[in-house]
Design a protein around this motif. Structure first.
Motif, PDB file in Angstrom:
ATOM      1  N   LYS A 245      39.213  56.164  42.167  1.00 31.72           N
ATOM      2  CA  LYS A 245      39.411  54.804  42.671  1.00 31.72           C
ATOM      3  C   LYS A 245      38.803  53.808  41.691  1.00 31.72           C
ATOM      4  N   ILE A 246      39.019  52.534  41.967  1.00 35.62           N
ATOM      5  CA  ILE A 246      38.573  51.466  41.075  1.00 35.62           C
ATOM      6  C   ILE A 246      37.771  50.454  41.876  1.00 35.62           C
ATOM      7  N   ASP A 247      36.561  50.158  41.427  1.00 33.95           N
ATOM      8  CA  ASP A 247      35.780  49.080  42.029  1.00 33.95           C
ATOM      9  C   ASP A 247      36.312  47.754  41.508  1.00 33.95           C
ATOM     10  N   VAL A 248      36.433  46.778  42.411  1.00 37.85           N
ATOM     11  CA  VAL A 248      36.957  45.462  42.073  1.00 37.85           C
ATOM     12  C   VAL A 248      35.929  44.419  42.488  1.00 37.85           C
ATOM     13  N   VAL A 249      35.594  43.510  41.579  1.00 36.83           N
ATOM     14  CA  VAL A 249      34.731  42.381  41.921  1.00 36.83           C
ATOM     15  C   VAL A 249      35.435  41.107  41.458  1.00 36.83           C
ATOM     16  N   ASN A 250      35.854  40.302  42.439  1.00 42.21           N
ATOM     17  CA  ASN A 250      36.475  39.012  42.140  1.00 42.21           C
ATOM     18  C   ASN A 250      35.419  37.930  42.315  1.00 42.21           C
ATOM     19  N   THR A 251      35.325  37.068  41.315  1.00 39.43           N
ATOM     20  CA  THR A 251      34.332  36.000  41.330  1.00 39.43           C
ATOM     21  C   THR A 251      35.037  34.651  41.230  1.00 39.43           C
ATOM     22  N   CYS A 252      34.599  33.715  42.044  1.00 35.48           N
ATOM     23  CA  CYS A 252      35.187  32.379  42.111  1.00 35.48           C
ATOM     24  C   CYS A 252      34.054  31.358  42.089  1.00 35.48           C
ATOM     25  N   ARG A 253      34.309  30.264  41.428  1.00 38.17           N
ATOM     26  CA  ARG A 253      33.401  29.111  41.520  1.00 38.17           C
ATOM     27  C   ARG A 253      34.102  28.094  42.414  1.00 38.17           C
ATOM     28  N   LYS A 254      33.437  27.699  43.470  1.00 37.04           N
ATOM     29  CA  LYS A 254      34.030  26.796  44.446  1.00 37.04           C
ATOM     30  C   LYS A 254      33.994  25.348  43.958  1.00 37.04           C
ATOM     31  N   GLY A 255      35.182  24.773  43.805  1.00 36.89           N
ATOM     32  CA  GLY A 255      35.311  23.350  43.551  1.00 36.89           C
ATOM     33  C   GLY A 255      35.162  22.877  42.124  1.00 36.89           C
ATOM     34  N   ALA A 256      34.314  23.515  41.343  1.00 36.87           N
ATOM     35  CA  ALA A 256      34.066  23.058  39.976  1.00 36.87           C
ATOM     36  C   ALA A 256      33.529  24.225  39.153  1.00 36.87           C
ATOM     37  N   LEU A 257      33.668  24.127  37.853  1.00 36.47           N
ATOM     38  CA  LEU A 257      33.215  25.206  36.975  1.00 36.47           C
ATOM     39  C   LEU A 257      31.716  25.460  37.081  1.00 36.47           C
TER      40      LEU A 257
END
Length: 185
Positions: free
Chosen positions: A75-87
């Protein structure tokens, strides 16, 4: 830096909201074609989200990255990262698990402890990957999601044109594709 990890309940809500309200951005009568010989080890690592089709679970997200790591069980571990609203905005992460589901196809769950429930898994189909695995185009059969990913935060116009062509050939509406702000290199 503020960091928060999405809880299973939040992810569950996002997945269910996405299923109910997701806009279909592709003509489903067009057959989708995936990469037939996806080199999973070459695909692992950090990808920057260059463009996407709007979806509820990435609302107001910029500087988005996805990181993939192969596990011993296949299997593959997935980590999605987001910055909310601005960089420089607050960081949110969603952790999931993917498993191979056919040539160029993965099934991804952001509720790994319930991944045995088929309705909690999302289709993640790799439609194109460039030589050297520097740029990829990903979608799903329903056309509710689609991404242009790259190993760096910027791509050339030629790479973007290639990604747009891949989406078009797979029935996607190019007018709905949105660029995702990334920090400069």
């Amino acid at each position: 830096m503020i960091r928060s990890t999405l809880t299973a309940a939040t992810v569950l809500f996002c997945l269910s909201a996405a299923d109910v309200s997701a806009a279909g951005y592709r003509d489903e009568s067009v057959e989708m074609t995936t990469v037939q010989a996806l080199d999973i080890p070459a695909y692992m690592g950090l990808w920057y989200e260059i463009a996407r089709y709007p979806n509820s679970f990435e609302e107001n997200c910029v500087g988005v990255t996805a990181e993939y790591a192969q596990r011993d069980d296949g299997k593959i571990d997935v980590v999605n990262t987001c910055r909310k609203g601005a960089l420089d905005g607050p960081v949110e992460q969603a952790e999931g698990v993917a498993r191979p589901a056919g040539p160029g196809k993965l099934s991804v769950s952001f509720v790994p402890f319930l991944s045995w429930l088929p309705f909690l898994n999302g289709d993640y189909w790799v439609l194109h990957v460039s030589d050297g695995y520097e740029m990829a185009v990903v979608g799903n059969p329903a056309g509710s999601t689609g991404w242009v990913l790259a190993r760096s935060p910027e791509i050339s116009q030629e790479q973007l044109d290639t990604a747009r062509q891949v989406f078009s050939e797979n029935g996607y509406d190019l007018t709905a594709l949105r660029m995702v702000p990334q920090p400069p290199e």
